[in-house]
Write a protein that holds these residues in place. Structure first.
Motif: not given
Length: 307
Positions: A245-246, A249-250, A253, A267-268, A270-271, A274-275
């Motif tokens: 996920a990290a 997410g990168a 973004y 950020m919230d 996108v994260v 991704a999760k």
């Protein structure tokens, strides 16, 4: 694309001398709906009318006489060669050719849609549907996302979008934006190329949706997976690598167009996406082999979702 020259602002009523007058009864105007917005385009010349109509033909038609949320006019430049694009109440933009005219219209429309639908997460990505789930294809310019999308349309995928993928973060679904699929060049060994139907505009070529070998999915489609694409010309076989996920997410973004419209600079959003949605890195090789690999992955994910 070349840098845009500064353009003079026109009055909201379009009454500047030498400029075309605005008129709701313009017979050369047509309108369509996208993301709940009515977009009206008028053309004073057959050349831009042919290109622009073909590009947006798959979007649901709207009443051209009704009040438009976004009102455009394309016409010949009154003081020389080239074209002029106007949006009511906004600065005029000049374009030396039809390729640039379409580019400026698409760019302005995409930015306007972000402002009018800020709760959606607007991604610079293609979106295709497979067995009821949407797959996002993202990558740097020239990475081959549109070429891969074109290939996948011959492997059981259906069409939502080529450039803009607006995601509903609550429903985890992507809205359709089915304009003509845009390629910079004809793919090598392209399957079933629609001869005579492609809009050749010099630097780009556009395949109208009616010429695509798949159906259009008009309604929001739940997300099934995300593919972050890059091309390696030395690679003999395509490669897929699952992303944590990290890392996803990168990548995500970078492809987000309206991050600042969301809390904590996006950020919230996108994260969270991704999760919630599985993602892979896809390194493409030959088009057919790449599409077979992606179809195999989509089938596996579809079976797992059905368990």
């Amino acid at each position: 694309m070349p840098a845009e020259p500064a353009q003079p602002a026109l009055p909201a009523n379009g009454a500047d001398p030498g400029q075309p007058a605005w008129g709701p009864d313009d017979a050369a105007a047509w309108a369509f709906q996208v993301l709940g917005q009515t977009v009206r385009i008028a053309c004073d010349d057959a050349a831009p009318a042919r290109v622009l109509r073909a590009n947006f033909a798959a979007l649901p038609a709207a009443d051209a006489q009704a009040e438009a949320d976004l009102d455009y006019r394309a016409c010949r430049h009154p003081q020389g060669d080239g074209w002029m694009l106007l949006r009511r109440g906004h600065p005029a933009v000049t374009a030396p050719d039809l390729c640039d005219l379409l580019y400026h219209l698409e760019k302005d429309l995409i930015i306007a849609l972000q402002l009018r639908r800020p709760t959606l997460l607007h991604l610079h990505a293609a979106a295709l549907e497979f067995q009821g789930r949407a797959w996002l294809l993202a990558g740097d310019s020239g990475a081959g996302k549109s070429t891969t999308a074109w290939g996948l349309l011959h492997h059981g995928f259906n069409y939502l979008s080529d450039e803009l993928s607006p995601v509903d973060l609550e429903a985890l679904a992507v809205h359709a934006y089915p304009h003509a699929l845009c390629l910079k060049r004809r793919p090598p060994n392209a399957p079933a190329w629609p001869e005579g139907q492609v809009l050749e505009l010099g630097r780009t070529m556009h395949i109208p949706v009616a010429a695509l070998p798949a159906a259009v999915v008009p309604s929001p489609c739940p997300l099934g997976g995300m593919l972050f694409i890059r091309h390696d010309p030395l690679l003999r076989e395509p490669e897929l690598r699952p992303l944590h996920a990290a890392e996803a997410g990168a990548h995500l973004y970078v492809t987000t167009l309206n991050a600042l419209a969301h809390a904590r600079h996006g950020m919230d959003a996108v994260v969270g996406l991704a999760k919630s949605v599985p993602a892979w890195s896809l390194t493409t090789a030959d088009l057919d082999g790449t599409c077979r690999l992606v179809r195999k992955l989509a089938l596996q994910q579809s079976r797992q979702a059905g368990d």
